[in-house]
Design an enzyme around this catalytic site. Structure first.
Site, PDB file in Angstrom:
ATOM      1  N   ALA A   1       0.579  -1.045   0.300  1.00  0.00           N
ATOM      2  CA  ALA A   1       0.678  -0.182  -0.035  1.00  0.00           C
ATOM      3  C   ALA A   1       0.890   1.012  -0.242  1.00  0.00           C
ATOM      4  O   ALA A   1       1.794   1.298   1.012  1.00  0.00           O
ATOM      5  CB  ALA A   1      -0.804  -0.027   1.641  1.00  0.00           C
TER       6      ALA A   1
ATOM      7  N   GLY B   1       0.867  -6.219   0.722  1.00  0.00           N
ATOM      8  CA  GLY B   1       0.045  -6.316  -0.501  1.00  0.00           C
ATOM      9  C   GLY B   1       1.021  -6.525  -1.912  1.00  0.00           C
ATOM     10  O   GLY B   1       0.176  -7.482  -2.583  1.00  0.00           O
TER      11      GLY B   1
ATOM     12  N   GLU C   1       1.462 -10.404  -1.222  1.00  0.00           N
ATOM     13  CA  GLU C   1      -0.487 -10.641  -1.425  1.00  0.00           C
ATOM     14  C   GLU C   1      -1.026 -11.095  -2.622  1.00  0.00           C
ATOM     15  O   GLU C   1      -1.565 -12.027  -3.287  1.00  0.00           O
ATOM     16  CB  GLU C   1      -1.298  -9.878  -0.842  1.00  0.00           C
ATOM     17  CG  GLU C   1      -0.659  -9.993   0.912  1.00  0.00           C
ATOM     18  CD  GLU C   1      -1.713  -9.141   2.249  1.00  0.00           C
ATOM     19  OE1 GLU C   1      -2.659  -9.732   1.879  1.00  0.00           O
ATOM     20  OE2 GLU C   1      -1.367  -8.081   2.204  1.00  0.00           O
TER      21      GLU C   1
ATOM     22  N   GLU D   1       4.096  -6.708   7.525  1.00  0.00           N
ATOM     23  CA  GLU D   1       2.788  -6.458   8.648  1.00  0.00           C
ATOM     24  C   GLU D   1       2.865  -6.325   9.933  1.00  0.00           C
ATOM     25  O   GLU D   1       3.196  -5.892  10.363  1.00  0.00           O
ATOM     26  CB  GLU D   1       1.853  -6.957   8.072  1.00  0.00           C
ATOM     27  CG  GLU D   1       0.956  -6.020   6.596  1.00  0.00           C
ATOM     28  CD  GLU D   1       1.568  -7.345   5.370  1.00  0.00           C
ATOM     29  OE1 GLU D   1       1.433  -7.100   4.547  1.00  0.00           O
ATOM     30  OE2 GLU D   1       2.563  -8.334   6.066  1.00  0.00           O
TER      31      GLU D   1
END
Length: 265
Positions: free
Chosen positions: A71, A116, A119, A139
């Site tokens: 992000a 992310g 991910e 994270e």
């Protein structure tokens, strides 16, 4: 099908429009995922889902340093909780669409795939990477956990203890380590990553579209259920393919020593 133009991603078709190359295109920000990029990825996948020629998507990024570092924290600076939740809903939709896309998606990781970004890579069906690629889910270092499928995809793609080590420590792993763990199908030289990934995509694209769609659905759903249910899913899909025109075309083409002309029905 007409190829749309976007601000934060680049989309082009190749190999008789059977392969789409979708590039994240914010190299000045290490291809960090912001709301605009996420929305454009969602839009492009929703359109490609109905492309009659498409067989494979290659997801990669512009630049030579980063696939995606997660992000865009600059955009989130000062963002209200309500706006954060709205943004996160779009981020969730990105990985959901990748996982549920009817045809295979290969992620060509050209650099950092962090948070992310990892991910997104995990949500794809296969991954290639250049020698400089690195992967991480940091994270926990920020008081969070992965929130767009990272924990669940990590334990499905990686050996469980390795997934836990990556998640609990937040450390990065190299492309070579990722290949050893089965996260990456192939590590390529930086200059040949896209070329090698297109070769893989081309090999897939030669096969029957009904078979590719059935395989992705059955394999993904079968991974989340017991064996007997998985076998039932397989047989249901098998008989749909067995009763198709493409199955007959495959037999005719084999006997006539020619390439099959798939109709997708």
């Amino acid at each position: 099908m007409k190829v749309e133009t976007y601000e934060t991603i680049d989309l082009k078709k190749t190999h008789h429009n059977q392969i789409a190359i979708l590039r994240l295109n914010r190299p000045q920000s290490m291809n960090a995922l912001n709301t605009k990029m996420a929305s454009e990825i969602v839009s492009s996948l929703e359109i490609l889902k109905y492309d009659p020629d498409l067989r494979v998507i290659i997801l990669t990024a512009e630049g030579d340093k980063s696939f995606c570092v997660g992000a865009d924290l600059k955009e989130r600076n000062g963002m209200s909780q309500s706006d954060w939740k709205k943004q996160h809903d779009i981020f969730e939709r990105v990985t959901e669409l990748i996982r549920e896309f009817p045809f295979p998606i290969i992620c060509a990781v050209n650099g950092y795939a962090l948070g992310g970004g990892m991910e997104i890579a995990l949500s794809c069906d296969m991954r290639t990477a250049n020698e400089n690629a690195s992967f991480g889910l940091p994270e926990a270092k920020l008081g969070l956990i992965p929130g767009i499928g990272g924990t669940q995809m990590a334990i499905r793609v990686l050996p469980l203890a390795i997934a836990k080590e990556i998640l609990f420590t937040g450390k990065r792993i190299s492309a070579t380590e990722a290949e050893t763990y089965g996260l990456v199908n192939k590590v390529c030289r930086e200059e040949s990553l896209l070329e090698e990934t297109i070769k893989l995509a081309s090999e897939i694209a030669e096969n029957a579209p009904l078979s590719l769609k059935a395989l992705k659905k059955v394999v993904n759903k079968g991974a989340d259920c017991d064996l007997s249910t998985g076998i039932a899913l397989e047989l249901e899909a098998y008989y749909r393919c067995a009763n198709s025109n493409d199955r007959l075309e495959g037999i005719y083409a084999f006997n006539e020593k020619r390439k099959p002309q798939w109709q997708g029905k």
